[in-house]
Write an enzyme that holds these catalytic residues in place. Structure first.
Site, PDB file in Angstrom:
ATOM      1  N   CYS A   1      54.165  89.407  78.203  1.00  0.00           N
ATOM      2  CA  CYS A   1      54.141  90.422  77.136  1.00  0.00           C
ATOM      3  C   CYS A   1      54.039  91.818  77.734  1.00  0.00           C
ATOM      4  O   CYS A   1      54.581  92.764  77.182  1.00  0.00           O
ATOM      5  CB  CYS A   1      52.998  90.151  76.176  1.00  0.00           C
TER       6      CYS A   1
ATOM      7  N   GLU B   1      48.133  89.508  68.865  1.00  0.00           N
ATOM      8  CA  GLU B   1      48.629  90.032  70.151  1.00  0.00           C
ATOM      9  C   GLU B   1      50.115  89.710  70.181  1.00  0.00           C
ATOM     10  O   GLU B   1      50.493  88.548  70.287  1.00  0.00           O
ATOM     11  CB  GLU B   1      47.913  89.350  71.323  1.00  0.00           C
TER      12      GLU B   1
HETATM   13  P1  NDP Z   1      56.461  82.875  68.592  1.00  0.00           P
HETATM   14  O1  NDP Z   1      56.051  83.972  67.690  1.00  0.00           O
HETATM   15  O2  NDP Z   1      57.800  82.278  68.406  1.00  0.00           O
HETATM   16  O3  NDP Z   1      55.418  81.662  68.505  1.00  0.00           O
HETATM   17  C1  NDP Z   1      54.034  81.858  68.728  1.00  0.00           C
HETATM   18  C2  NDP Z   1      53.281  80.666  68.143  1.00  0.00           C
HETATM   19  O4  NDP Z   1      53.345  80.711  66.724  1.00  0.00           O
HETATM   20  C3  NDP Z   1      53.862  79.316  68.548  1.00  0.00           C
HETATM   21  O5  NDP Z   1      52.821  78.401  68.753  1.00  0.00           O
HETATM   22  C4  NDP Z   1      54.681  78.949  67.332  1.00  0.00           C
HETATM   23  O6  NDP Z   1      54.907  77.574  67.223  1.00  0.00           O
HETATM   24  C5  NDP Z   1      53.779  79.443  66.228  1.00  0.00           C
HETATM   25  N1  NDP Z   1      54.426  79.633  64.932  1.00  0.00           N
HETATM   26  C6  NDP Z   1      55.753  79.715  64.640  1.00  0.00           C
HETATM   27  N2  NDP Z   1      55.938  79.928  63.309  1.00  0.00           N
HETATM   28  C7  NDP Z   1      54.693  79.982  62.755  1.00  0.00           C
HETATM   29  C8  NDP Z   1      54.212  80.204  61.429  1.00  0.00           C
HETATM   30  N3  NDP Z   1      55.045  80.420  60.408  1.00  0.00           N
HETATM   31  N4  NDP Z   1      52.889  80.222  61.230  1.00  0.00           N
HETATM   32  C9  NDP Z   1      52.023  80.028  62.244  1.00  0.00           C
HETATM   33  N5  NDP Z   1      52.422  79.823  63.530  1.00  0.00           N
HETATM   34  C10 NDP Z   1      53.731  79.795  63.779  1.00  0.00           C
HETATM   35  O7  NDP Z   1      56.255  83.454  70.069  1.00  0.00           O
HETATM   36  P2  NDP Z   1      56.727  82.805  71.432  1.00  0.00           P
HETATM   37  O8  NDP Z   1      56.075  81.471  71.600  1.00  0.00           O
HETATM   38  O9  NDP Z   1      58.216  82.906  71.502  1.00  0.00           O
HETATM   39  O10 NDP Z   1      56.062  83.774  72.516  1.00  0.00           O
HETATM   40  C11 NDP Z   1      56.680  84.906  73.039  1.00  0.00           C
HETATM   41  C12 NDP Z   1      56.152  86.147  72.376  1.00  0.00           C
HETATM   42  O11 NDP Z   1      54.754  86.224  72.575  1.00  0.00           O
HETATM   43  C13 NDP Z   1      56.719  87.425  72.940  1.00  0.00           C
HETATM   44  O12 NDP Z   1      57.060  88.292  71.892  1.00  0.00           O
HETATM   45  C14 NDP Z   1      55.554  88.004  73.737  1.00  0.00           C
HETATM   46  O13 NDP Z   1      55.604  89.403  73.884  1.00  0.00           O
HETATM   47  C15 NDP Z   1      54.393  87.547  72.926  1.00  0.00           C
HETATM   48  N6  NDP Z   1      53.174  87.565  73.733  1.00  0.00           N
HETATM   49  C16 NDP Z   1      52.255  88.535  73.492  1.00  0.00           C
HETATM   50  C17 NDP Z   1      51.122  88.627  74.268  1.00  0.00           C
HETATM   51  C18 NDP Z   1      50.100  89.691  74.016  1.00  0.00           C
HETATM   52  O14 NDP Z   1      49.014  89.574  74.542  1.00  0.00           O
HETATM   53  N7  NDP Z   1      50.396  90.721  73.250  1.00  0.00           N
HETATM   54  C19 NDP Z   1      50.887  87.693  75.376  1.00  0.00           C
HETATM   55  C20 NDP Z   1      51.917  86.704  75.525  1.00  0.00           C
HETATM   56  C21 NDP Z   1      53.025  86.660  74.728  1.00  0.00           C
HETATM   57  P3  NDP Z   1      56.230  76.937  67.869  1.00  0.00           P
HETATM   58  O15 NDP Z   1      56.371  77.479  69.268  1.00  0.00           O
HETATM   59  O16 NDP Z   1      55.947  75.510  67.874  1.00  0.00           O
HETATM   60  O17 NDP Z   1      57.367  77.381  66.989  1.00  0.00           O
END
Ligand code: NDP
Length: 518
Positions: free
Chosen positions: A286, A252
């Site tokens: 999102c 997502e």
């Molecule tokens: P990120 O992609 O930066 O991070 C998401 C998660 O992935 C975090 O827990 C992050 O850890 C982790 N992560 C980072 N690098 C890796 C890796 N290489 N492998 C595995 N996990 C990893 O997203 P954001 O937290 O910035 O969230 C915002 C985004 O989420 C927006 O684009 C938004 O649109 C989307 N979103 C989508 C939704 C949907 O339903 N489609 C709902 C809500 C949000 P860490 O934060 O510790 O770096």
């Protein structure tokens, strides 16, 4: 294994005491460090996975009823402890009281009940009737078994709804779950661990792997399925990593949701919806409205209504119910993105009718901003801004609006406003997005019966509805041949005989060779 140190105290979670070093968690509205959580290494994630796998069979053996009992206790717990949950969410996100209550408490409370009630039906054995004469008399069944250990990786914008929320159906299906929350907002996930333990969840069925991206990457290697919510950029990395172990993923990801306002729309409702659904949660949703296309005859009036409403919004540190409409920007680097998009637009000829700047500190705030004279050469119209900004563009007609709406790599959600619902639905069907609302936005998310998943770069798979739990299972097909149909030798078996082959050919023509074709 994850532990959290708050107000000078060290609490333990997942059974181990933490040595004090770790990731500081800041309150984005005050800039103050409010807790420290450990950063788990790959070895520690492996250990969590071992424990999770050991705990899973017992959890599965409880059956749907036994698991539903825990989930229903959790539903009550969340409501009984709503103030504490809201306070925790606000402390790590800087969102308003209402944003935490409306989009997080209400989601969790409803989701616990929904999955407790529906898991059994969605995962019940299905008897299938087949049309092939070759399986005549056989019992055909599709059944669903939990995968085992599910990894959930969540973003920072909705620590309860989007990080923890996906654990609920995975648990209801009989899996154990390891949640890797965003490093920015881990506290709500840890509070849920405490709550689940209070509500009778067996140990290690739900665990929290606090850490940064590397911890998330390590989790991908350990589990039987990954449910990821976050940016498209990270989602691609997760998919790539999961490919190494052929681990299924559900993604997502980001969005750039368009809103289309037709000339016959109720402009007052459209303006209120545009204001609310672009600014709620500080625009960090999102499925926020990220861009608006308005038919030329009503453009000026719509812009003026929206500008007046956005200008009236109160922004600041949340201080209880009704205190502010727009809170802080949760993730510090997001400030650069929002500011960058606004500056890029202004440099290319756009105008900010209100806002346009960072708000006063010490926390992270960006003023609610309305941009006009925008076009698709600007980042604010093509890239996910994820902040309290609303660019509005004038279009000649509905066709141009649809063309512009679809000119995007994203396809998460969209909305159409018109007094003619028939026309609205026809236009909604042309928008390339996983969910489109007519005279509404975002609300489809609260109907847990409706699948929610993005098209294009916005996602793979969906949450909610029957598939929202089936994806946490392995599907198994059973074909059982009863005594009555179990002849010594079936007609299609060896040895091949010319007469039998011809007879089968005639049968196939009779069954599938007749009927009108275009
Ligand atoms: P990120 O992609 O930066 O991070 C998401 C998660 O992935 C975090 O827990 C992050 O850890 C982790 N992560 C980072 N690098 C890796 C890796 N290489 N492998 C595995 N996990 C990893 O997203 P954001 O937290 O910035 O969230 C915002 C985004 O989420 C927006 O684009 C938004 O649109 C989307 N979103 C989508 C939704 C949907 O339903 N489609 C709902 C809500 C949000 P860490 O934060 O510790 O770096």
């Amino acid at each position: 294994m994850a532990s959290v140190e708050q107000a000078g105290q060290t609490a333990t979670t997942n059974g181990e005491v933490h040595d004090g070093a770790g990731i500081p968690v800041e309150n984005p509205a005050s800039g103050q460090v409010i807790a420290t959580v450990p950063e788990l290494s790959a070895e520690q994630v492996h250990e969590l996975a071992r424990r999770g796998r050991a705990a899973q069979p017992g959890w599965e053996a409880l059956g749907f009823e036994g698991r539903a009992r825990v989930l229903l206790r959790m539903q009550k717990w969340v409501l009984d402890n709503a103030e504490r949950v809201v306070e925790t969410i606000i402390s790590e996100t800087g969102k308003t009281y209402e944003d935490a209550q409306l989009a997080e408490i209400s989601y969790a409370a409803s989701a616990f009940g929904f999955w407790a009630k529906n898991a059994e039906e969605f995962l019940a054995d299905e008897r299938i009737r087949a049309s092939s004469p070759l399986v005549l008399g056989r019992k055909l069944v599709v059944r669903y078994r939990p995968l085992g250990l599910v990894g959930v990786i969540g973003p920072w914008n909705y620590p309860l709804t989007n990080s923890f929320g996906d654990c609920i159906p995975a648990l209801a299906a009989g899996n154990s779950v390891i949640l890797k929350p965003s490093e920015i907002t881990p506290l709500t996930s840890l509070l849920m661990l405490e709550a689940l333990q209070e509500c009778g969840m067996p140990e290690n069925v739900y665990q929290v792997a606090t850490g940064r991206g590397e911890t998330g990457a390590a989790l991908v290697d350990e589990v039987d399925m990954i449910m990821f919510t976050g940016s498209t950029r990270t989602g691609k990395k997760v998919m790539e990593r999961a490919a190494q172990t052929v681990t299924p993923v559900s993604l997502e990801m980001g969005g750039k949701d368009p809103m289309i306002v037709l000339a016959d729309a109720d402009l007052e409702r459209a303006a209120n919806a545009a204001t609310f659904y672009s600014m709620q949660n500080g625009g960090q949703t999102c499925i926020s409205i990220e861009r608006v296309y308005v038919e030329e005859p009503v453009y000026d009036e719509f812009v003026s209504k929206v500008t007046e409403k956005v200008r009236a919004l109160r922004q600041g540190t949340p201080a209880g119910p009704g205190s502010v409409e727009v809170g802080a920007i949760t993730f510090p680097p997001q400030m650069e993105v929002i500011e960058g998009h606004v500056q890029d637009a202004l440099a290319k000829g756009a105008r900010a009718l209100t806002g346009g700047h960072r708000g006063p500190g010490p926390g992270q705030f960006f003023e609610p901003t309305v941009l006009v004279d925008v076009d698709h050469s600007m980042q604010c119209m093509t890239e996910e801004t994820f902040g309290p900004t609303l660019p509005i563009m004038k279009v000649q007609d509905a066709d141009e609006a649809v063309r512009m709406a679809n000119e995007s790599p994203y396809g998460l959600a969209g909305s159409v406003f018109t007094r003619d619902n028939h026309k609205g639905e026809a236009i909604a069907r042309r928008v390339e997005a996983g969910a489109v609302c007519v005279n509404d936005a975002m609300l489809n998310y609260s109907a847990l019966e409706l699948p929610m998943g993005g098209w294009k770069a916005s996602g793979l798979g969906s949450r909610h509805g029957a598939n929202g739990i089936r994806k946490y299972t392995r599907q198994q097909t059973l074909l059982v041949t009863p005594k009555l149909a179990a002849r010594k030798r079936d007609v299609h078996m060896f040895p091949y005989r010319k007469s039998t082959t011809r007879m089968l050919g005639r049968l196939f023509r009779l069954l599938w060779g007749r009927g009108k074709r275009g």
